[in-house]
Write a protein that holds these residues in place. Structure first.
Motif: not given
Length: 843
Positions: A498-505
């Motif tokens: 979830r954290i990595s997805s938010r960083q990518l977004l």
């Protein structure tokens, strides 16, 4: 000169022709006036004679009646018999239906043509009777009037017998005044009008047969008024007939006040003159065209010569020195020279003498090259090879400074075979401009190289920064599948995903924002919101981050007006960027603070946002490049900092769009202070605080399970979900089902419309609509649903799409959608928005 002579001759002939035409026209019109006036008088005389005949017959009857009375025939019956016999003889003389004779005898009407009701006829009130009894035996004439007996126009002459008081009268019909003379004939297309003294038509003869009696009467009345005022006396006066034809008018008034008007068409009087005038004008125009052509040809030739001379002068003025060189005789002729050269050599002389003087002012390093290029032998070769333009630039001494000069050798066939022209022109300003342009090109090339390096670095960093969260997502997903039975480890993997997805977004959003910023497509959405609540929401997550990272974070809000007009999303974006950078570049134990102050400036409210940290800071060399896209400074830190170098350019662009300012102070090892100053309009205080909170951020009180404090729940609600991506459809369906929502699935916009049409009214509580779908997109589907004639066609429709820009949101609003949720979906926001809209529609 010839063209001027031609023009003078033409103007003389033109003036002579105009004068002849005016004299001829005046003569014709004066003769026509004399003829027309004579005709009018003749017609008046003829009509007067007709009136005299009737007056004579009337006088004869009155005289005979008086003689009978003197013969003591005073019996009324005898008088009536005598009058009837007189009337018969009278009609035998003048003819039937010319006049209608009658008399008043002892209060009774004796008529040659008795009419019904004559016993009751009140003759004493008639104009002709009153005037006859008051005329002391004189004959009176009435104007034309409409007779009540015959209902037609008549005029009456009457006379009273002094002896008996008997009044004898004749009713004369106007048509009996027709022109019968063989001597007087009307001109072609002429009109003759006979009027009484009031302008009423008695009789007329005209070719205006297409017009009514009323129109002709109005026209003649106007002519009579003009004639009475003397406006028709001039020879060149004309009038317009009802058919708009131009006519001359001639007027004469008879002794009894009657009026005769004669009109003759201008064409009849001046027809030949007009045709002659047209021929004359044609000849004049032909002559004028000939003169104009000759004059134009001469002017054009003279103009070409003058333009050639002007061009030569202009070209000559652009050179400060001109010399005509004769290679065969080895001489020069100075056409134009500088002050220095004129003071040193004569107007003509040997070419070697000219070259020696040039050597005194030409730059020493260039003199040898100059002599090689512009010697007599070189010039002869150029002339022999027909090289018409040859030259170059060198520096020449002017007073105390050297300036750039251009020299040209010009050759043309119009010169003698061995001749050429040397031209000298100062080009110092042009040369300096060329040097400046070359420098700018070199700088631009260097900047392009640097920009290319920066972009390469950006793409390298971006590739790394994107691969980092993607690698984490991929690897952690595989680990979660491998350890599917270990709940704690899988939960840890999912949180990191979830954290990595938010960083990518965030990374993707920054790239899109910079792209739109470069295209000038970022638009601000000013709305009313509560600044304090917005700041509290922004800082809440950073307080939690500070606790996790063992840093100290504080926020102070010194705000008097909490409700302002602005773009809350962009303000959050600015502060999130600044605070995120502060957390990135600080270590354990460092301090980060946010201070917001309000102050008045020039009568408006300004807000100052100060983000301060005690982190690693920035070098003075890097500060000028801080707001350049792709620029990052990471060489002074021991750890790798994620980011693309796009955050600060985005912040600067947004602040400028808000008419604000951003300043930065930083020192290596001491920290950084960002100060953002932005003006905002203060909203009206009457707005309720609870309403503003709802408008800005939605119902924040909603819990994650879809429950609000008032007990509202999504459980049992039925939602139509339109989504063409099967994975997104599965995720959304699963999340909504977890909240107790029944989901009706549609794979495109057309299926969504059909599913809604097939449903029972009010059985669907809301619609979640993707925008880009096959067969029919989301906006078109929303429009179709809104246009259905159903009582529930106004149900909430939410756009759930990856199109997150302002124009995309505007497009969904235009299509009739109620809200917009961007992908990837924040399901807490989605659920809260659904609850808010469903509650609003229900209320």
């Amino acid at each position: 000169m010839k063209s001027r002579l031609y023009i003078v001759i033409f103007l003389f002939l033109f003036a002579l022709g105009l004068n002849s035409y005016a004299i001829l026209r005046r003569s014709l019109l004066m003769n026509a006036q004399e003829l027309g006036s004579s005709l009018a008088r003749g017609y008046a005389a003829e009509e007067s004679s007709n009136l005299v005949v009737f007056a004579t017959l009337l006088s004869f009857g009155t005289l005979n009646l008086d003689q009978q009375i003197e013969g003591e025939i005073q019996n009324t019956e005898v008088q009536i018999q005598w009058l009837q016999e007189y009337f018969k003889r009278l009609q035998a003389v003048v003819g039937e239906n010319v006049i209608d004779p009658y008399a008043i005898v002892d209060g009774k009407i004796v008529a040659a043509n008795p009419w019904e009701g004559d016993d009751d006829y009140d003759y004493e009130q008639t104009d002709w009777y009153r005037r006859a009894t008051e005329a002391d035996g004189e004959i009176i004439f009435t104007d034309v009037y409409t007779d009540v007996i015959y209902d037609r126009s008549v005029l009456t002459i009457a006379q009273e017998s002094p002896s008996t008081g008997i009044v004898i009268a004749f009713d004369i019909f106007p048509e009996n005044f027709q022109l019968e003379s063989d001597v007087l004939t009307l001109p072609e297309n002429a009109s003759l009008y006979l009027c009484d003294k009031n302008g009423t038509l008695v009789w007329y003869e005209t070719n205006l047969n297409d017009f009514s009696q009323e129109v002709i009467q109005e026209y003649v009345s106007g002519l009579a008024e003009k004639g009475q005022r003397g406006e028709l006396d001039e020879y060149d006066v004309f009038v317009r007939s009802p058919d708009q034809a131009k006519r001359t008018a001639y007027y004469h008034q008879m002794s009894n006040g009657w009026q005769v008007i004669l009109t003759i068409p201008y064409e009849t009087l001046l027809g030949n003159l007009e045709r002659f005038s047209l021929a004359f004008v044609f000849i004049l125009l032909a002559g004028l065209l000939a003169v104009v052509f000759i004059a134009w040809r001469d002017i054009r030739l003279n103009g070409q010569i003058e333009r050639t001379n002007e061009t030569v002068r202009v070209l000559g003025n652009s050179y400060y020195a001109l010399y005509r060189v004769n290679c065969a005789e080895e001489t020069y002729e100075m056409i134009k020279g500088s002050d220095y050269v004129r003071s040193r050599i004569p107007q003509t002389g040997s070419y070697d003498q000219l070259c020696r003087v040039m050597g005194e002012v030409i730059e020493k390093d260039a003199y040898q090259e100059f002599m090689e290029c512009f010697s007599l032998e070189s010039i002869q070769k150029l002339v022999k090879n027909r090289v018409k333009d040859f030259g170059g630039d060198f520096r020449r001494l002017f007073d105390d400074a050297y300036h750039w000069v251009n020299i040209r050798v010009l050759f043309d066939e119009s010169l003698l075979p061995e001749e050429a022209v040397l031209c000298f022109r100062e080009v110092d300003q042009e040369k300096q401009q060329q040097f400046e342009e070359r420098r700018l090109l070199e700088d631009a090339l260097e900047n392009a190289r640097n920009s290319e390096k920066t972009k390469q670095a950006f793409f390298s960093n971006m590739s790394h920064d994107m691969r980092t969260p993607l690698n984490a997502i991929t690897s952690l997903s595989e680990l979660a599948l491998t350890n599917i039975g270990e709940q704690e480890r899988v939960a840890d993997y999912l949180e990191k995903i979830r954290i990595s997805s938010r960083q990518l977004l965030d990374l993707v959003n920054d790239i899109l924002d910079v792209s739109r910023m470069e295209q000038g497509k970022i638009a601000l959405d000013y709305q009313e919101f509560n600044l304090r609540k917005s700041l509290e929401e922004i800082t809440a997550s950073f307080h939690l981050q500070a606790e996790r990272e063992e840093k100290r974070f504080s926020s102070v809000f010194d705000i008097r007006n909490e409700r302002i007009l602005g773009d809350s999303f962009r303000i959050s974006q600015i502060l999130n960027n600044l605070l995120s950078n502060a957390f990135k570049f600080t270590g354990k134990g460092d301090e980060i603070s946010l201070q917001v102050k309000q102050f008045e400036s020039m009568g408006s409210a300004k807000f100052q946002f100060i983000v301060k940290d005690t982190g690693i800071g920035m070098s003075q060399e890097f500060l000028p490049h801080l707001f350049e896209p792709y620029a990052r400074e990471t060489r002074f830190t021991a750890r790798q900092i994620s980011g693309t170098g796009l955050g600060m350019p985005i912040v600067q662009n947004l602040v400028k769009q808000m008419s604000g300012q951003i300043n930065v102070e930083s020192r290596l090892g001491e920290g950084t202070v960002f100060t953002v100053t932005v003006p905002f309009a203060v909203a009206e205080e009457e707005e309720r605080e609870d309403k503003s909170g709802a408008e800005q951020s939605g119902p924040h009180e909603a819990a994650a399970d879809g429950q609000e404090e008032d007990g509202f729940s999504l459980k049992g609600r039925r939602v139509l979900l339109a989504e063409d991506n099967l994975i997104n459809m599965e995720i959304a369906t699963e999340i909504l089902t977890m909240h107790g929502v029944e989901v009706v699935q549609a794979e495109n916009g057309l299926e969504a419309v059909e599913a809604f049409q097939a449903s029972v009214p009010f059985s669907i509580d809301a619609i979640l609509m993707d925008m880009q779908m096959p067969k029919m997109d989301g906006c078109e589907a929303a429009k179709r649903i809104r246009s259905l004639h159903r009582p529930d066609s106004g149900l909430p429709i939410l756009a759930v799409t990856a199109n997150a820009f302002a124009e995309d949101i505007a497009e969904t609003s235009k299509a009739g959608m109620d809200a917009h949720i961007s992908k990837p979906i924040d399901f807490n926001i989605l659920c809260r928005t659904l609850e808010e809209l469903i509650s609003e529609k229900r209320s």
